[in-house]
Scaffold this active site. Sequence first.
Site, PDB file in Angstrom:
ATOM      1  N   ARG A 246       5.718  -7.953   0.606  1.00  0.00           N
ATOM      2  CA  ARG A 246       5.229  -8.450  -0.675  1.00  0.00           C
ATOM      3  C   ARG A 246       3.955  -9.248  -0.444  1.00  0.00           C
ATOM      4  O   ARG A 246       3.827 -10.011   0.527  1.00  0.00           O
ATOM      5  CB  ARG A 246       6.266  -9.362  -1.368  1.00  0.00           C
ATOM      6  N   GLU A 275      -3.062  -7.779  -6.940  1.00  0.00           N
ATOM      7  CA  GLU A 275      -3.224  -6.329  -6.764  1.00  0.00           C
ATOM      8  C   GLU A 275      -3.798  -5.693  -8.026  1.00  0.00           C
ATOM      9  O   GLU A 275      -3.272  -5.921  -9.111  1.00  0.00           O
ATOM     10  CB  GLU A 275      -1.871  -5.706  -6.403  1.00  0.00           C
ATOM     11  N   HIS A 294      -0.629  -0.689  -1.417  1.00  0.00           N
ATOM     12  CA  HIS A 294       0.792  -0.862  -1.762  1.00  0.00           C
ATOM     13  C   HIS A 294       1.477   0.505  -1.893  1.00  0.00           C
ATOM     14  O   HIS A 294       2.195   0.780  -2.864  1.00  0.00           O
ATOM     15  CB  HIS A 294       0.939  -1.645  -3.063  1.00  0.00           C
TER      16      HIS A 294
END
Length: 330
Positions: A246, A275, A294
């Site tokens: 994370r 993000e 990601h």
Amino acid sequence: MRAETVTTPETPFAAVLEPGYADYALEEAAIQPFGARVLPVPAGEDALSALADKNVFAVLTRERRIDPALYSDVPGLKLILRYGVGVDNVDLKAATERRIHVANIPDYGAENEVSDHVIALYLAVARRIVTRDAEVRAGLWGVGQKSPVPGHRNATIGLIGFGRIARAACTRFRALGFSRVLVSDPYLDTKTRAAWDVEAIDLDSLCRQADVVSLHTPLTETTRNILDARRIGLMKENAVVLNASRGGLIDEKALAEALQAGKVFGAGIDVFETEPPAPGSPLLGAPNTVLSDHCGWYSEASVGELQRRAGAELVRVLEGAPPANWVNRW
């Protein structure tokens, strides 16, 4: 072309806050017998406005943060479902106060994908694959020892957290030749430690001793910036930092400064505090750093499993039952 299904003000909707997936046929097939529909909400569209006049019983999200105003402005909301494991983009306290179930999908089988990605990031950083590629394309050759490669024979891997993904990564690192596995995890029990032949260790000692530090822990208030400037300063100069867990677990500015100063060898980062990272994100300009978007969890198989399990959770709620993976139990 498929005819558009007629909806009424009473039609139950499961809203997906995008970016999501190519389509939602699996979720739609699961809830269609209940007369329910899937409603994608594009990334650029305000969710509150899109859902204001709809009978929304569930909201599904991947990385998009859920505005707590949604809890009161969508009165029929019964479920917030995260496509994945972490739920740090959901205000659990506010959802619990409204008696809205928050659920995740922790066991969709992406431990292979994520652990493969961790290894790919490690090898790309340690073997300098990205910079070597750029150098060859620029006409350079035989760079050799001008760009040292640390090697990993009999090296030490430090795992922060030891859940399914970390255990899969442990197997892969050992296959590469890592001989010692250090684990910092408050939930690591004696039986698991013995079964996996790992050493339980405090986090500061792990940072001092590990050649590679890989994060595999949820993001909570306790773990936010768990790798801060002080702990990064404890690391070996040949250390590699990996994060496919994370964003927010690492102080990105401190890590970038250590990389710039040569106090850490390299980093492989798949997740960011913000993000996508802003143009001025310090890691974007850090040397010997390999970045990805990601995507460690991704494969066609994992997406299908996520969507099937999401559909099953929607069905449970439509049937009046709580979700199977209910996070904010009351």
